[in-house]
Design a protein around this motif. Structure first.
Motif, mmCIF file in Angstrom:
data_model
loop_
_atom_site.group_PDB
_atom_site.id
_atom_site.type_symbol
_atom_site.label_atom_id
_atom_site.label_comp_id
_atom_site.label_asym_id
_atom_site.label_seq_id
_atom_site.Cartn_x
_atom_site.Cartn_y
_atom_site.Cartn_z
ATOM 1 N N ASN A 70 0.827 -1.208 0.000
ATOM 2 C CA ASN A 70 0.000 0.000 0.000
ATOM 3 C C ASN A 70 0.862 1.259 0.000
ATOM 4 O O ASN A 70 0.516 2.244 -0.653
ATOM 5 C CB ASN A 70 -0.933 0.009 1.213
ATOM 6 N N GLU A 71 1.971 1.230 0.730
ATOM 7 C CA GLU A 71 2.844 2.402 0.769
ATOM 8 C C GLU A 71 3.456 2.662 -0.612
ATOM 9 O O GLU A 71 3.578 3.810 -1.038
ATOM 10 C CB GLU A 71 3.963 2.209 1.810
ATOM 11 N N LYS A 74 0.714 4.147 -2.782
ATOM 12 C CA LYS A 74 0.495 5.556 -2.444
ATOM 13 C C LYS A 74 1.623 6.434 -2.974
ATOM 14 O O LYS A 74 1.382 7.543 -3.452
ATOM 15 C CB LYS A 74 0.361 5.717 -0.929
ATOM 16 N N TRP A 77 1.086 6.897 -6.648
ATOM 17 C CA TRP A 77 -0.045 7.798 -6.889
ATOM 18 C C TRP A 77 0.347 9.242 -6.610
ATOM 19 O O TRP A 77 -0.006 10.154 -7.362
ATOM 20 C CB TRP A 77 -1.244 7.377 -6.055
ATOM 21 N N ASN A 78 1.068 9.479 -5.525
ATOM 22 C CA ASN A 78 1.515 10.838 -5.197
ATOM 23 C C ASN A 78 2.467 11.367 -6.263
ATOM 24 O O ASN A 78 2.433 12.556 -6.600
ATOM 25 C CB ASN A 78 2.180 10.865 -3.818
ATOM 26 N N LYS A 81 0.304 12.402 -9.170
ATOM 27 C CA LYS A 81 -0.399 13.657 -8.874
ATOM 28 C C LYS A 81 0.538 14.853 -8.891
ATOM 29 O O LYS A 81 0.171 15.922 -9.365
ATOM 30 C CB LYS A 81 -1.094 13.557 -7.512
#
Length: 176
Positions: A70-71, A74, A77-78, A81
């Motif tokens: 999950n890290e 994330k 994804w960051n 973005k």
């Protein structure tokens, strides 16, 4: 599974990685595939490094398909973005494109008018006689014209549409 076995002596690391039989052995070995690859490695010791590098890569690719923490997700994804534009510009048409459309529409209209005129324009029917030749012609209204030598008779093919029927004669003709 039975796969065709090519000449593995000429294979590079990339070739082994793409080979379905090799990938099947690395990811889901069977006694038959283990036996084949053990015998092949014994017969070709000069390819041991290439096979080991390809095996490690295939395992890494298989592992990367299923094990994303999950890290890590994330963080990816960051990153996506942060690399995207926070204020996207609205779709704009350039000034040149806006100027083009009226001209294109006008040209299409002109071609359409010319096309309609050309289609509706009556076709001329022409009869010509050579030197020393006479010709008898029956017109669409059943009248007869005898065209003398070296003469020309012309009329439009739309006789039914007009009240006045016109013919043009160059030379000599006898109308009956």
């Amino acid at each position: 599974m039975n796969y065709p076995k090519p000449n593995y002596q000429e294979f590079s690391v990339e070739d082994f990685i793409l080979d379905p039989f090799f990938k099947e052995w690395v990811n889901h070995s069977t006694p038959e595939s283990d036996e084949f690859w053990m015998k092949w490695k014994e017969a070709h010791p000069n390819k041991l490094e290439v096979i080991e590098e390809a095996r490690i890569t295939v395992l890494a690719l298989e592992e990367s398909k299923f094990s994303l923490e999950n890290e890590e997700l994330k963080a990816i994804w960051n990153s996506v973005k942060s690399n995207s534009d926070p204020n996207p510009k609205p779709f704009e048409t350039s000034k040149n494109k806006r100027i083009f459309w009226p001209y294109a529409a006008a040209a299409a209209l002109i071609f359409m008018v010319i096309g309609i005129y050309w289609v509706r324009m009556p076709n001329e029917i022409v009869y010509v006689t050579e030197f020393g030749e006479t010709r008898e012609i029956i017109l669409p209204d059943s009248s007869t014209v005898i065209l003398n030598a070296s003469s020309k008779l012309t009329f439009n093919d739309n006789w039914e549409e007009k009240a006045a029927r016109e013919i043009w004669i160059e030379g000599e003709a006898f109308l009956m």
